[in-house]
Design an enzyme around this catalytic site. Structure first.
Site, PDB file in Angstrom:
ATOM      1  N   SER A 140      -4.659   7.052 -10.765  1.00 14.28           N
ATOM      2  CA  SER A 140      -5.489   5.842 -10.804  1.00 14.28           C
ATOM      3  C   SER A 140      -6.729   5.992 -11.695  1.00 14.28           C
ATOM      4  O   SER A 140      -7.065   5.044 -12.416  1.00 14.28           O
ATOM      5  CB  SER A 140      -5.893   5.429  -9.388  1.00 14.28           C
ATOM      6  OG  SER A 140      -4.753   4.950  -8.711  1.00 14.28           O
ATOM      7  N   LYS A 169      -3.937   3.516   4.485  1.00  9.13           N
ATOM      8  CA  LYS A 169      -3.717   2.095   4.182  1.00  9.13           C
ATOM      9  C   LYS A 169      -3.835   1.198   5.420  1.00  9.13           C
ATOM     10  O   LYS A 169      -4.185   0.031   5.306  1.00  9.13           O
ATOM     11  CB  LYS A 169      -2.357   1.896   3.504  1.00  9.13           C
ATOM     12  CG  LYS A 169      -2.350   2.419   2.077  1.00  9.13           C
ATOM     13  CD  LYS A 169      -1.072   2.111   1.339  1.00  9.13           C
ATOM     14  CE  LYS A 169      -1.183   2.638  -0.094  1.00  9.13           C
ATOM     15  NZ  LYS A 169      -0.025   2.372  -0.906  1.00  9.13           N
ATOM     16  N   ARG A 172      14.529   8.366   8.537  1.00  9.35           N
ATOM     17  CA  ARG A 172      14.821   9.545   9.365  1.00  9.35           C
ATOM     18  C   ARG A 172      14.444   9.273  10.821  1.00  9.35           C
ATOM     19  O   ARG A 172      15.230   9.504  11.726  1.00  9.35           O
ATOM     20  CB  ARG A 172      14.025  10.739   8.815  1.00  9.35           C
ATOM     21  CG  ARG A 172      14.141  11.980   9.647  1.00  9.35           C
ATOM     22  CD  ARG A 172      13.310  13.098   9.074  1.00  9.35           C
ATOM     23  NE  ARG A 172      11.872  12.767   9.001  1.00  9.35           N
ATOM     24  CZ  ARG A 172      10.942  13.614   8.631  1.00  9.35           C
ATOM     25  NH1 ARG A 172      11.291  14.833   8.258  1.00  9.35           N
ATOM     26  NH2 ARG A 172       9.674  13.261   8.595  1.00  9.35           N
ATOM     27  N   THR A 223      -5.076   4.967  -0.621  1.00  8.99           N
ATOM     28  CA  THR A 223      -3.709   5.503  -0.602  1.00  8.99           C
ATOM     29  C   THR A 223      -3.499   6.307   0.671  1.00  8.99           C
ATOM     30  O   THR A 223      -4.353   6.329   1.571  1.00  8.99           O
ATOM     31  CB  THR A 223      -3.407   6.290  -1.898  1.00  8.99           C
ATOM     32  OG1 THR A 223      -2.011   6.612  -1.915  1.00  8.99           O
ATOM     33  CG2 THR A 223      -4.223   7.566  -2.019  1.00  8.99           C
TER      34      THR A 223
HETATM   35  P1  NDP Z   1       4.308   7.779   4.382  1.00 13.00           P
HETATM   36  O1  NDP Z   1       3.804   9.174   4.543  1.00 13.00           O
HETATM   37  O2  NDP Z   1       3.685   6.687   5.143  1.00 13.00           O
HETATM   38  O3  NDP Z   1       5.881   7.756   4.727  1.00 13.00           O
HETATM   39  C1  NDP Z   1       6.722   8.805   4.301  1.00 13.00           C
HETATM   40  C2  NDP Z   1       8.177   8.409   4.432  1.00 13.00           C
HETATM   41  O4  NDP Z   1       8.977   9.497   3.951  1.00 13.00           O
HETATM   42  C3  NDP Z   1       8.625   8.122   5.857  1.00 13.00           C
HETATM   43  O5  NDP Z   1       9.634   7.145   5.827  1.00 13.00           O
HETATM   44  C4  NDP Z   1       9.190   9.493   6.284  1.00 13.00           C
HETATM   45  O6  NDP Z   1      10.158   9.435   7.306  1.00 13.00           O
HETATM   46  C5  NDP Z   1       9.864   9.924   5.006  1.00 13.00           C
HETATM   47  N1  NDP Z   1      10.045  11.388   4.963  1.00 13.00           N
HETATM   48  C6  NDP Z   1       9.069  12.325   4.759  1.00 13.00           C
HETATM   49  N2  NDP Z   1       9.622  13.563   4.820  1.00 13.00           N
HETATM   50  C7  NDP Z   1      10.936  13.394   5.087  1.00 13.00           C
HETATM   51  C8  NDP Z   1      12.043  14.289   5.260  1.00 13.00           C
HETATM   52  N3  NDP Z   1      11.891  15.620   5.174  1.00 13.00           N
HETATM   53  N4  NDP Z   1      13.278  13.766   5.501  1.00 13.00           N
HETATM   54  C9  NDP Z   1      13.438  12.417   5.582  1.00 13.00           C
HETATM   55  N5  NDP Z   1      12.452  11.518   5.429  1.00 13.00           N
HETATM   56  C10 NDP Z   1      11.212  11.997   5.179  1.00 13.00           C
HETATM   57  O7  NDP Z   1       4.240   7.498   2.808  1.00 13.00           O
HETATM   58  P2  NDP Z   1       4.166   6.086   2.035  1.00 13.00           P
HETATM   59  O8  NDP Z   1       5.094   5.130   2.693  1.00 13.00           O
HETATM   60  O9  NDP Z   1       2.769   5.692   1.836  1.00 13.00           O
HETATM   61  O10 NDP Z   1       4.745   6.511   0.607  1.00 13.00           O
HETATM   62  C11 NDP Z   1       6.128   6.739   0.450  1.00 13.00           C
HETATM   63  C12 NDP Z   1       6.432   6.970  -1.030  1.00 13.00           C
HETATM   64  O11 NDP Z   1       6.064   5.816  -1.785  1.00 13.00           O
HETATM   65  C13 NDP Z   1       5.671   8.149  -1.603  1.00 13.00           C
HETATM   66  O12 NDP Z   1       6.566   8.925  -2.350  1.00 13.00           O
HETATM   67  C14 NDP Z   1       4.641   7.504  -2.518  1.00 13.00           C
HETATM   68  O13 NDP Z   1       4.396   8.321  -3.629  1.00 13.00           O
HETATM   69  C15 NDP Z   1       5.351   6.222  -2.931  1.00 13.00           C
HETATM   70  N6  NDP Z   1       4.412   5.155  -3.336  1.00 13.00           N
HETATM   71  C16 NDP Z   1       4.426   4.735  -4.639  1.00 13.00           C
HETATM   72  C17 NDP Z   1       3.580   3.744  -5.074  1.00 13.00           C
HETATM   73  C18 NDP Z   1       3.615   3.326  -6.500  1.00 13.00           C
HETATM   74  O14 NDP Z   1       2.712   2.587  -6.924  1.00 13.00           O
HETATM   75  N7  NDP Z   1       4.597   3.740  -7.266  1.00 13.00           N
HETATM   76  C19 NDP Z   1       2.657   3.064  -4.148  1.00 13.00           C
HETATM   77  C20 NDP Z   1       2.733   3.571  -2.795  1.00 13.00           C
HETATM   78  C21 NDP Z   1       3.582   4.580  -2.419  1.00 13.00           C
HETATM   79  P3  NDP Z   1       9.712   9.586   8.863  1.00 13.00           P
HETATM   80  O15 NDP Z   1       9.230   8.228   9.251  1.00 13.00           O
HETATM   81  O16 NDP Z   1      10.944  10.006   9.542  1.00 13.00           O
HETATM   82  O17 NDP Z   1       8.620  10.616   8.899  1.00 13.00           O
END
Ligand code: NDP
Length: 276
Positions: free
Chosen positions: A18, A67, A155, A63
């Site tokens: 950013s 959020k 998951r 971020t």
């Molecule tokens: P969160 O930390 O809120 O959520 C993480 C997600 O990943 C959950 O669904 C979690 O599942 C899953 N996860 C994490 N580890 C594992 C694993 N080992 N096996 C299976 N599932 C897993 O993150 P955000 O939702 O904020 O962000 C998610 C993605 O979106 C990130 O990669 C981020 O970089 C991207 N992003 C990109 C943006 C852009 O502008 N391009 C903007 C915002 C986000 P569980 O619920 O089971 O833990």
């Protein structure tokens, strides 16, 4: 005139592009301002939002993982932030209220969905992998783009059910072997953190994928996740999260400066040169 201060709060935060994005636009539009990274803890949210209130900071992005947790410290949330309960942009309105808005929804729409015709959108089946902080923004972006056949797989199954309570029309699927059902969809979106630089990754092997499927990864660092490389090797149209990132930033910039900044070639080159 005093230099204006902007920034992004999160933890971890060092990977964020950013500052590169916004400082490029400040220079391009001759705005005397600087955009910084603010690595904070949960108990630092109040302080930083107070700085917006007393005009030490003009605008903030938010971020992971704040959020949602910033919401109680704001005067109110509006528009997409109100619908998703997810804030990524903060500013002060004319009455000095601290406002929470969400530009991730617009970022996802402008980055990918606006290239599809209305006819194409009507018949699309979308699969969202992940039910974390960004998932409600992607669901809302799809709905606003008239893609209503949406399935969620995560998951932790309970988190999908939680989102289904809010967005009643979505379907939810079990995580186990979900990849074998990818061919039931037209768009597959990775909204998990699986594939992030130096992080964990998907462990399954992709089945043979239908040529018409489109794969979108919300991750932009690395620019080519293992999933993108896998899909590309099957000649499947694939996108990383860079477009979403740029367009969410464009809308935030507009809220703060009332200028709609241009997404030009040099900006894209600059951002790409900062990626692994
Ligand atoms: P969160 O930390 O809120 O959520 C993480 C997600 O990943 C959950 O669904 C979690 O599942 C899953 N996860 C994490 N580890 C594992 C694993 N080992 N096996 C299976 N599932 C897993 O993150 P955000 O939702 O904020 O962000 C998610 C993605 O979106 C990130 O990669 C981020 O970089 C991207 N992003 C990109 C943006 C852009 O502008 N391009 C903007 C915002 C986000 P569980 O619920 O089971 O833990």
């Amino acid at each position: 005139m005093k230099k204006l201060l902007f920034g992004i709060i999160g933890n971890p935060i060092s990977h964020s592009l950013s500052p590169v994005l916004h400082n490029y636009w400040f220079k391009k539009y001759n705005i005397n301002a600087e955009y910084k990274l603010f690595k904070i803890k949960e108990n630092g949210i109040k302080d930083v939002i107070n700085k917006v209130k007393n005009k030490q900071i003009k605008g903030l992005n938010v971020t992971l993982p704040f959020k949602k947790s910033v919401i109680p410290f704001l005067t109110k949330t509006i528009n997409d932030a109100k619908e998703t309960h997810s804030v990524n942009t903060i500013f002060l309105d004319k009455e000095d209220n601290t406002i929470g808005e969400n530009t991730d929804v617009f970022g996802f729409q402008a980055g990918y969905l606006q290239t599809l015709s209305d006819e194409e959108k009507k018949n699309q089946k979308a699969l969202i992998i992940g039910a974390g902080g960004v998932a409600p923004s992607i669901i809302l972006a799809l709905i606003k783009s008239k893609i209503s056949n949406i399935t969620l797989v995560n998951r932790t199954y309970e988190k999908s059910l939680f989102l289904k309570r809010k967005f009643k029309m979505i379907n939810v699927m079990e995580w186990k072997n979900f990849h074998n059902r990818m061919n039931d969809f037209d768009i597959v979106i990775n909204a998990t953190s699986l594939g992030l630089l130096d992080g964990e990754d998907f462990t399954f092997n992709l089945p043979k994928i239908n040529k018409k499927l489109v794969y979108i990864d919300t991750i932009y660092n690395p620019s080519q996740t293992k999933m993108i490389l896998n899909f590309k090797s099957q000649k499947i149209k694939s996108f990383n999260g860079l477009q979403m990132f740029i367009y969410q930033g464009q809308k935030s910039f507009y809220f703060w400066n009332k200028i709609n900044p241009e997404v030009d070639e040099s900006l894209i080159k600059l951002l790409e040169s900062n990626l692994k």
